[in-house]
Design an enzyme around this catalytic site. Structure first.
Site, short mmCIF file in Angstrom:
data_model
loop_
_atom_site.label_atom_id
_atom_site.label_comp_id
_atom_site.label_asym_id
_atom_site.label_seq_id
_atom_site.Cartn_x
_atom_site.Cartn_y
_atom_site.Cartn_z
N THR A 134 120.72 13.67 106.53
CA THR A 134 119.71 13.06 107.40
C THR A 134 118.43 13.88 107.38
O THR A 134 117.36 13.35 107.69
CB THR A 134 120.23 13.00 108.84
OG1 THR A 134 120.83 14.26 109.16
CG2 THR A 134 121.27 11.90 109.01
N ASP A 156 118.89 24.85 107.72
CA ASP A 156 119.61 26.12 107.67
C ASP A 156 118.82 27.23 108.35
O ASP A 156 119.34 27.99 109.16
CB ASP A 156 119.87 26.53 106.22
CG ASP A 156 120.80 25.56 105.51
OD1 ASP A 156 121.30 24.64 106.18
OD2 ASP A 156 121.00 25.72 104.30
N TYR A 166 122.83 15.57 94.57
CA TYR A 166 121.93 15.71 95.72
C TYR A 166 120.59 15.05 95.40
O TYR A 166 120.07 14.25 96.18
CB TYR A 166 121.74 17.20 96.04
CG TYR A 166 120.74 17.50 97.15
CD1 TYR A 166 121.17 17.60 98.48
CD2 TYR A 166 119.39 17.68 96.87
CE1 TYR A 166 120.27 17.88 99.48
CE2 TYR A 166 118.48 17.96 97.88
CZ TYR A 166 118.92 18.07 99.18
OH TYR A 166 118.02 18.34 100.19
MG MG Z 1 122.18 28.29 101.15
#
Ligand code: MG
Ligand code: ADP
Length: 388
Positions: free
Chosen positions: A40, A177, A229
């Protein structure tokens, strides 16, 4: 997944042995898992990560001149670079590139980065999808910011750490992240809107609910993950174009059927359905957590997994096996977490069921001849900090 002895002590020991000196300080940043909201992020949508109790620790001291020396317990030799290498993306290769990338991103943003010696130790497994890369970037960023007295508020740090990874290392990751490992709070998940990068700390009190999150490292090799990806991302962008919206985030779940009817083929329809329903599942999860109804998020986790498996086609037999075995052993919900084609599975379990569920997953793996999975019981830990 935890190393011994304590990771902070290992960083100090690595510094002392490597440089024959005492560090000026130590900085820690955690790994993370995404509770829900997969693929998302690049669709301008929602994610809900939390920080893990596993951490990367950097021990460091400032040095005169523009030179950086870095040791990691994973490497025999130190990496050493100066301003010229830091200013040329890709020049420092391998793991040192993540550190050089942070120096590059800071310098590019106009900060006077102090020279430094650094020693790194980590309990975050590398390459398992728990974001050891962002943990490393965030810990190094915190160290350099403090050593240099840089005026760098927490909300600016994720972008800089992300630039290190995108622009210097060359890994095309989103903002999740770095946001998670820097901005998460203990006892909370981080509700992140990837469009405007606004965050909200959502209470996620597993203890009070008598629950635990079991993280299972599937240990599946990441087969073709980069190409897959890129192709998922391209499919989403094409679909948004066809639908005349800036990003799939702009398709509300109430308009999904109408949107699907305008798409040319079944594969595109399935990709879009995953993203649109996944965004809604994040919102539904946040609403349940805010209401303190933690156990009820289980079915949303399991539905997310089915969507990744059937519509987005990013799971592999190892992760499907872990999810099925966890659910069969009584998990309240389970899903793959991370970009797919391997990585980790998380399962929401009654606290007392963590070990039996882990055992059930191990025996399902053994039956199928898969490499034994690593498991860890996770709880929402704090983001990057300077250690006392
Ligand atoms: Mg990484
Ligand atoms: P993930 O972030 O899911 O763990 P990545 O492939 O994005 O996987 O990042 C892993 C890479 O980050 C490692 O191969 C290594 O280059 C670097 N890295 C992470 N932690 C450390 C560490 N403690 N010491 C040295 N390099 C590290």
């Amino acid at each position: 997944m935890t190393g011994h002895p304590d990771v902070a002590d290992r960083a100090t020991a690595g510094f002392s042995c490597g440089y024959d000196a005492t560090p000026a300080g130590r900085w820690a940043a955690p790994g993370r898992v995404n509770l829900i909201g997969e693929h998302t992020d690049y669709n301008d949508g929602f994610v809900l990560p939390f920080a893990l109790p596993l951490r990367t620790v950097v021990a460091a001291d400032p040095q005169p001149g523009e030179r950086w020396t870095v040791r990691s317990e994973i490497a025999d030799r130190p990496v050493d670079f100066g301003a010229a290498e830091a200013d040329s993306p890709g020049r420092v290769t391998g793991w040192g590139g993540y550190v050089a990338g942070v120096v590059w991103a800071l310098r590019g943003a106009g900060y006077a980065v102090p020279g430094a010696r650094l020693a790194i130790a980590s309990d975050v497994p590398l390459g398992s999808g728990l974001s050891s890369s962002a943990a490393l970037e965030a810990a190094v960023l915190a160290a350099l910011a403090d050593l240099g007295g840089l005026d760098l508020p927490a909300e600016r740090r994720p972008r800089l750490a992300q630039r290190a990874e995108n622009g210097y290392v060359g890994a095309p990751t989103g903002i999740m992240d770095q946001s998670a490992v820097i901005r998460c709070r203990a006892g909370h998940a981080l509700f992140l809107d990837c469009r405007d990068e606004s965050v909200d700390h959502v209470p996620f009190d597993l203890d009070a609910a008598g629950l635990a999150i079991l993280v299972i490292d599937s240990r599946a090799p990441h087969r073709h993950a980069d190409g897959e990806y890129a192709s998922r991302r391209a499919a989403c962008e094409r679909a948004a174009d066809l639908l005349g919206v800036p990003a799939l985030r702009d398709v509300p779940v109430a308009d999904l059927d109408a949107a699907l009817a305008r798409l040319p083929d079944d594969e595109t329809r399935r990709r879009v359905r995953h993203v649109v329903t996944e965004n809604q599942r994040v919102l539904d999860t946040v609403a349940l957590l805010r209401a303190g109804r933690v156990a009820e998020i289980g079915p949303l986790l399991t539905a997310s997994h089915a969507s990744m498996r059937d519509d987005f086609a990013i799971t592999v037999p190892e992760v499907d096996t872990a999810v099925e075995a966890a659910l069969a052993a009584g998990a309240l919900g389970a899903r793959m977490t991370g970009g797919g084609f391997g990585g980790c599975v998380l399962a929401l379990v009654e606290a007392a069921a963590a070990e039996p569920v882990a055992a059930a997953v191990r025996s399902a793996y053994a039956e199928r001849g898969f490499a034994a999975p690593d498991t860890l019981t996770a709880f929402p830990a704090p983001g990057a900090i300077r250690l006392p």
